[in-house]
Scaffold this motif. Sequence first.
Motif, PDB file in Angstrom:
ATOM      1  N   MET A 242      72.368  -7.665  10.604  1.00  0.00           N
ATOM      2  CA  MET A 242      71.179  -6.244  11.739  1.00  0.00           C
ATOM      3  C   MET A 242      70.517  -7.273  12.207  1.00  0.00           C
ATOM      4  N   SER A 243      70.661  -9.283  12.743  1.00  0.00           N
ATOM      5  CA  SER A 243      69.611 -10.004  13.161  1.00  0.00           C
ATOM      6  C   SER A 243      69.641  -9.863  14.624  1.00  0.00           C
ATOM      7  N   LEU A 244      70.277  -9.320  15.523  1.00  0.00           N
ATOM      8  CA  LEU A 244      70.177  -8.168  16.415  1.00  0.00           C
ATOM      9  C   LEU A 244      69.240  -7.746  16.513  1.00  0.00           C
ATOM     10  N   HIS A 245      69.172  -7.436  15.704  1.00  0.00           N
ATOM     11  CA  HIS A 245      67.908  -5.737  16.086  1.00  0.00           C
ATOM     12  C   HIS A 245      66.531  -6.883  15.730  1.00  0.00           C
ATOM     13  N   ARG A 246      66.034  -7.706  15.018  1.00  0.00           N
ATOM     14  CA  ARG A 246      64.534  -8.635  15.071  1.00  0.00           C
ATOM     15  C   ARG A 246      64.701  -8.691  16.165  1.00  0.00           C
ATOM     16  N   PRO A 247      63.527  -9.110  17.155  1.00  0.00           N
ATOM     17  CA  PRO A 247      62.225  -9.167  18.611  1.00  0.00           C
ATOM     18  C   PRO A 247      63.156 -11.057  18.784  1.00  0.00           C
ATOM     19  N   GLU A 248      62.921 -11.726  17.746  1.00  0.00           N
ATOM     20  CA  GLU A 248      63.197 -12.910  17.891  1.00  0.00           C
ATOM     21  C   GLU A 248      64.034 -13.492  18.432  1.00  0.00           C
ATOM     22  N   VAL A 249      65.538 -12.877  17.599  1.00  0.00           N
ATOM     23  CA  VAL A 249      66.883 -13.214  17.183  1.00  0.00           C
ATOM     24  C   VAL A 249      67.069 -12.541  19.472  1.00  0.00           C
ATOM     25  N   ARG A 250      66.510 -11.364  20.124  1.00  0.00           N
ATOM     26  CA  ARG A 250      67.334 -10.853  20.627  1.00  0.00           C
ATOM     27  C   ARG A 250      66.404 -11.691  22.443  1.00  0.00           C
ATOM     28  N   SER A 251      65.481 -12.099  21.840  1.00  0.00           N
ATOM     29  CA  SER A 251      64.897 -12.809  23.013  1.00  0.00           C
ATOM     30  C   SER A 251      65.132 -14.140  22.970  1.00  0.00           C
ATOM     31  N   SER A 252      65.611 -14.692  22.309  1.00  0.00           N
ATOM     32  CA  SER A 252      66.698 -16.256  22.545  1.00  0.00           C
ATOM     33  C   SER A 252      67.915 -16.333  23.030  1.00  0.00           C
ATOM     34  N   PRO A 253      68.154 -16.213  23.868  1.00  0.00           N
ATOM     35  CA  PRO A 253      69.984 -17.005  24.350  1.00  0.00           C
ATOM     36  C   PRO A 253      70.107 -17.547  23.667  1.00  0.00           C
ATOM     37  N   ARG A 254      70.250 -18.468  23.337  1.00  0.00           N
ATOM     38  CA  ARG A 254      70.787 -19.212  22.174  1.00  0.00           C
ATOM     39  C   ARG A 254      71.664 -18.513  20.746  1.00  0.00           C
ATOM     40  N   SER A 255      70.046 -18.073  20.241  1.00  0.00           N
ATOM     41  CA  SER A 255      70.715 -16.854  18.750  1.00  0.00           C
ATOM     42  C   SER A 255      71.302 -16.044  19.097  1.00  0.00           C
ATOM     43  N   VAL A 256      71.288 -14.883  19.927  1.00  0.00           N
ATOM     44  CA  VAL A 256      72.831 -14.350  20.713  1.00  0.00           C
ATOM     45  C   VAL A 256      74.103 -14.615  20.476  1.00  0.00           C
ATOM     46  N   SER A 257      74.132 -15.581  21.575  1.00  0.00           N
ATOM     47  CA  SER A 257      75.375 -16.586  21.634  1.00  0.00           C
ATOM     48  C   SER A 257      75.788 -16.414  20.779  1.00  0.00           C
ATOM     49  N   ASP A 258      75.500 -17.182  19.848  1.00  0.00           N
ATOM     50  CA  ASP A 258      75.626 -17.768  18.305  1.00  0.00           C
ATOM     51  C   ASP A 258      76.344 -16.540  17.302  1.00  0.00           C
ATOM     52  N   LEU A 259      75.758 -15.880  17.492  1.00  0.00           N
ATOM     53  CA  LEU A 259      76.062 -14.349  16.752  1.00  0.00           C
ATOM     54  C   LEU A 259      77.397 -13.887  17.956  1.00  0.00           C
ATOM     55  N   LEU A 260      77.186 -13.232  18.763  1.00  0.00           N
ATOM     56  CA  LEU A 260      78.282 -12.788  19.387  1.00  0.00           C
ATOM     57  C   LEU A 260      79.846 -14.144  19.766  1.00  0.00           C
ATOM     58  N   ALA A 261      80.740 -13.419  19.627  1.00  0.00           N
ATOM     59  CA  ALA A 261      82.107 -13.908  20.050  1.00  0.00           C
ATOM     60  C   ALA A 261      81.894 -13.975  21.122  1.00  0.00           C
ATOM     61  N   ASP A 262      82.556 -15.148  21.719  1.00  0.00           N
ATOM     62  CA  ASP A 262      83.070 -15.772  23.266  1.00  0.00           C
ATOM     63  C   ASP A 262      83.458 -14.128  23.607  1.00  0.00           C
ATOM     64  N   GLU A 263      84.627 -13.073  23.140  1.00  0.00           N
ATOM     65  CA  GLU A 263      84.940 -12.532  23.276  1.00  0.00           C
ATOM     66  C   GLU A 263      84.653 -10.829  23.245  1.00  0.00           C
ATOM     67  N   PHE A 264      83.409 -10.832  22.776  1.00  0.00           N
ATOM     68  CA  PHE A 264      82.405  -9.665  22.957  1.00  0.00           C
ATOM     69  C   PHE A 264      82.969  -8.576  23.509  1.00  0.00           C
ATOM     70  N   ILE A 265      82.799  -7.806  23.988  1.00  0.00           N
ATOM     71  CA  ILE A 265      82.905  -6.423  24.341  1.00  0.00           C
ATOM     72  C   ILE A 265      82.632  -5.294  23.509  1.00  0.00           C
TER      73      ILE A 265
END
Length: 72
Positions: A1-24
């Motif tokens: 549920m990290s992607l629901h936290r505003p500080e994570v959502r606003s950080s491209p690095r954090s989101v990139s770390d959470l999503l696989a390169d193949e994310f769809i």
Amino acid sequence: MSLHRPEVRSSPRSVSDLLADEFIEFGSSGRVYNKTVTIKALAEEIVSESTPPPQMSDFSVRRLSDDVVLVT
């Protein structure tokens, strides 16, 4: 549920770390979102203190392999 936290959502690095390169993601409109589009969209979200956190309901998670899940 990290992607629901505003500080994570606003950080491209954090989101990139959470999503696989193949994310769809397939949106309810039928639009397809890949990792690059998702990172950009989340970084551009305007969030204020009065913005309610994203809500999820009535979903299911299916593990496809040790490192892949399908969320519907």
